[in-house]
Design a protein around this motif. Sequence first.
Motif, PDB file in Angstrom:
ATOM      1  N   LEU A 154      42.865  31.774  46.682  1.00  0.00           N
ATOM      2  CA  LEU A 154      44.306  31.907  46.920  1.00  0.00           C
ATOM      3  C   LEU A 154      44.686  31.033  48.115  1.00  0.00           C
ATOM      4  N   THR A 155      45.679  30.181  47.928  1.00  0.00           N
ATOM      5  CA  THR A 155      46.192  29.376  49.032  1.00  0.00           C
ATOM      6  C   THR A 155      47.533  29.934  49.484  1.00  0.00           C
ATOM      7  N   VAL A 156      47.616  30.225  50.765  1.00  0.00           N
ATOM      8  CA  VAL A 156      48.865  30.668  51.369  1.00  0.00           C
ATOM      9  C   VAL A 156      49.514  29.430  51.974  1.00  0.00           C
ATOM     10  N   THR A 157      50.623  29.019  51.439  1.00  0.00           N
ATOM     11  CA  THR A 157      51.232  27.770  51.884  1.00  0.00           C
ATOM     12  C   THR A 157      52.239  28.027  53.006  1.00  0.00           C
ATOM     13  N   SER A 158      52.682  26.954  53.608  1.00  0.00           N
ATOM     14  CA  SER A 158      53.660  27.066  54.687  1.00  0.00           C
ATOM     15  C   SER A 158      55.002  27.571  54.172  1.00  0.00           C
ATOM     16  N   ALA A 159      55.170  27.574  52.858  1.00  0.00           N
ATOM     17  CA  ALA A 159      56.417  28.073  52.276  1.00  0.00           C
ATOM     18  C   ALA A 159      56.499  29.594  52.285  1.00  0.00           C
ATOM     19  N   GLN A 160      55.375  30.259  52.506  1.00  0.00           N
ATOM     20  CA  GLN A 160      55.373  31.724  52.568  1.00  0.00           C
ATOM     21  C   GLN A 160      55.927  32.132  53.929  1.00  0.00           C
ATOM     22  N   LYS A 161      57.068  32.806  53.933  1.00  0.00           N
ATOM     23  CA  LYS A 161      57.790  33.061  55.176  1.00  0.00           C
ATOM     24  C   LYS A 161      57.172  34.144  56.041  1.00  0.00           C
ATOM     25  N   ASN A 162      56.488  35.068  55.419  1.00  0.00           N
ATOM     26  CA  ASN A 162      55.922  36.178  56.183  1.00  0.00           C
ATOM     27  C   ASN A 162      54.488  36.442  55.710  1.00  0.00           C
ATOM     28  N   PRO A 163      53.565  35.551  56.036  1.00  0.00           N
ATOM     29  CA  PRO A 163      52.227  35.639  55.455  1.00  0.00           C
ATOM     30  C   PRO A 163      51.294  36.638  56.118  1.00  0.00           C
ATOM     31  N   THR A 164      51.624  37.139  57.273  1.00  0.00           N
ATOM     32  CA  THR A 164      50.730  38.078  57.951  1.00  0.00           C
ATOM     33  C   THR A 164      50.609  39.346  57.121  1.00  0.00           C
ATOM     34  N   ALA A 165      49.394  39.634  56.643  1.00  0.00           N
ATOM     35  CA  ALA A 165      49.178  40.779  55.754  1.00  0.00           C
ATOM     36  C   ALA A 165      47.695  40.921  55.479  1.00  0.00           C
ATOM     37  N   PHE A 166      47.362  41.959  54.744  1.00  0.00           N
ATOM     38  CA  PHE A 166      46.008  42.209  54.268  1.00  0.00           C
ATOM     39  C   PHE A 166      45.967  41.809  52.801  1.00  0.00           C
ATOM     40  N   TYR A 167      45.023  40.920  52.452  1.00  0.00           N
ATOM     41  CA  TYR A 167      44.955  40.394  51.093  1.00  0.00           C
ATOM     42  C   TYR A 167      43.703  40.926  50.394  1.00  0.00           C
ATOM     43  N   LEU A 168      43.906  41.466  49.221  1.00  0.00           N
ATOM     44  CA  LEU A 168      42.813  42.025  48.429  1.00  0.00           C
ATOM     45  C   LEU A 168      42.666  41.268  47.125  1.00  0.00           C
ATOM     46  N   CYS A 169      41.434  40.938  46.809  1.00  0.00           N
ATOM     47  CA  CYS A 169      41.106  40.320  45.534  1.00  0.00           C
ATOM     48  C   CYS A 169      40.406  41.368  44.677  1.00  0.00           C
ATOM     49  N   ALA A 170      40.645  41.326  43.377  1.00  0.00           N
ATOM     50  CA  ALA A 170      40.025  42.296  42.485  1.00  0.00           C
ATOM     51  C   ALA A 170      39.647  41.616  41.176  1.00  0.00           C
ATOM     52  N   SER A 171      38.740  42.255  40.449  1.00  0.00           N
ATOM     53  CA  SER A 171      38.392  41.770  39.118  1.00  0.00           C
ATOM     54  C   SER A 171      38.210  42.960  38.192  1.00  0.00           C
ATOM     55  N   SER A 172      38.367  42.724  36.918  1.00  0.00           N
ATOM     56  CA  SER A 172      38.109  43.772  35.939  1.00  0.00           C
ATOM     57  C   SER A 172      37.717  43.109  34.620  1.00  0.00           C
ATOM     58  N   ILE A 173      37.098  43.895  33.768  1.00  0.00           N
ATOM     59  CA  ILE A 173      36.685  43.369  32.466  1.00  0.00           C
ATOM     60  C   ILE A 173      37.916  42.937  31.689  1.00  0.00           C
ATOM     61  N   ASP A 174      38.939  43.763  31.734  1.00  0.00           N
ATOM     62  CA  ASP A 174      40.244  43.354  31.242  1.00  0.00           C
ATOM     63  C   ASP A 174      41.290  44.157  31.978  1.00  0.00           C
ATOM     64  N   ARG A 175      42.541  43.929  31.675  1.00  0.00           N
ATOM     65  CA  ARG A 175      43.615  44.499  32.461  1.00  0.00           C
ATOM     66  C   ARG A 175      43.800  45.994  32.187  1.00  0.00           C
ATOM     67  N   ARG A 176      43.123  46.505  31.173  1.00  0.00           N
ATOM     68  CA  ARG A 176      43.344  47.897  30.820  1.00  0.00           C
ATOM     69  C   ARG A 176      42.519  48.863  31.655  1.00  0.00           C
ATOM     70  N   GLY A 177      41.448  48.326  32.233  1.00  0.00           N
ATOM     71  CA  GLY A 177      40.504  49.232  32.857  1.00  0.00           C
ATOM     72  C   GLY A 177      40.471  49.169  34.366  1.00  0.00           C
ATOM     73  N   ARG A 178      39.450  49.774  34.925  1.00  0.00           N
ATOM     74  CA  ARG A 178      39.320  49.868  36.357  1.00  0.00           C
ATOM     75  C   ARG A 178      39.106  48.501  36.986  1.00  0.00           C
ATOM     76  N   ALA A 179      39.621  48.375  38.190  1.00  0.00           N
ATOM     77  CA  ALA A 179      39.459  47.141  38.944  1.00  0.00           C
ATOM     78  C   ALA A 179      38.433  47.350  40.047  1.00  0.00           C
ATOM     79  N   PHE A 180      37.686  46.307  40.341  1.00  0.00           N
ATOM     80  CA  PHE A 180      36.747  46.307  41.458  1.00  0.00           C
ATOM     81  C   PHE A 180      37.344  45.419  42.548  1.00  0.00           C
ATOM     82  N   PHE A 181      37.379  45.927  43.759  1.00  0.00           N
ATOM     83  CA  PHE A 181      38.029  45.212  44.842  1.00  0.00           C
ATOM     84  C   PHE A 181      37.032  44.614  45.818  1.00  0.00           C
ATOM     85  N   GLY A 182      37.411  43.484  46.407  1.00  0.00           N
ATOM     86  CA  GLY A 182      36.685  42.937  47.534  1.00  0.00           C
ATOM     87  C   GLY A 182      37.055  43.683  48.799  1.00  0.00           C
TER      88      GLY A 182
END
Lengths: 112, 112
Positions: free
Chosen positions: B76-104
């Motif tokens: 994920l690239t946060v560009t200078s166009a993002q006006k308020n980028p200070t935040a906590f960012y979470l990435c997740a994956s799942s087998i498909d969108r219907r099921g449980r997600a695993f988070f970083g």
Amino acid sequence: EDKVVQSPLSLVVHEGDTVTLNCSYEVTNFRSLLWYKQEKKAPTFLFMLTSSGIEKKSGRLSSILDKKELFSILNITATQTGDSAVYLCAVGISYNNNDMRFGAGTRLTVKP
Amino acid sequence: DGGITQSPKYLFRKEGQNVTLSCEQNLNHDAMYWYRQDPGQGLRLIYYSQIVNDFQKGDIAEGYSVSREKKESFPLTVTSAQKNPTAFYLCASSIDRRGRAFFGQGTRLTVV
């Protein structure tokens, strides 16, 4: 507009108490409702609910979904300090859209 | 061990700079997602990808960009166009969108 509302936003209890966390939703094309526990950083999966009236249970935690009234509850019995966390409710919307909406979370604090 | 790894854990950026957050998974999951979490709010979807070389905007995609050149990686690239980028960012994956997600474990970005 799709929305997921959790209540209460925060809760403080003592060890041994029983707590009930609420999640109500208004979404199009409901697919599933999931509960996650977020202690510090990564949310961890607790339950996925797709059918009304069927309780899912894991140790002291249990959850049930009511698709008619559009809500779910998460119960924690005999709470322990290790249960202190933010509990997130997420609703999966429409397989084609592949969207999932999260509520703001309930911050549970369990005091010794 | 299978899992999802985000790096770095903490990131500081000067205003006007682009910054890229890394997310790698070895779970063989097709679907990957980026969420932003602000205090007192739930997770908000920035981008998601169902397969390699394909990705879709979420609710708050403005000021962000992603790529999915490999199944295992979804930066994920946060560009200078993002006006308020200070935040906590979470990435997740799942087998498909219907099921449980695993988070970083998340990346906390602070703009200074």
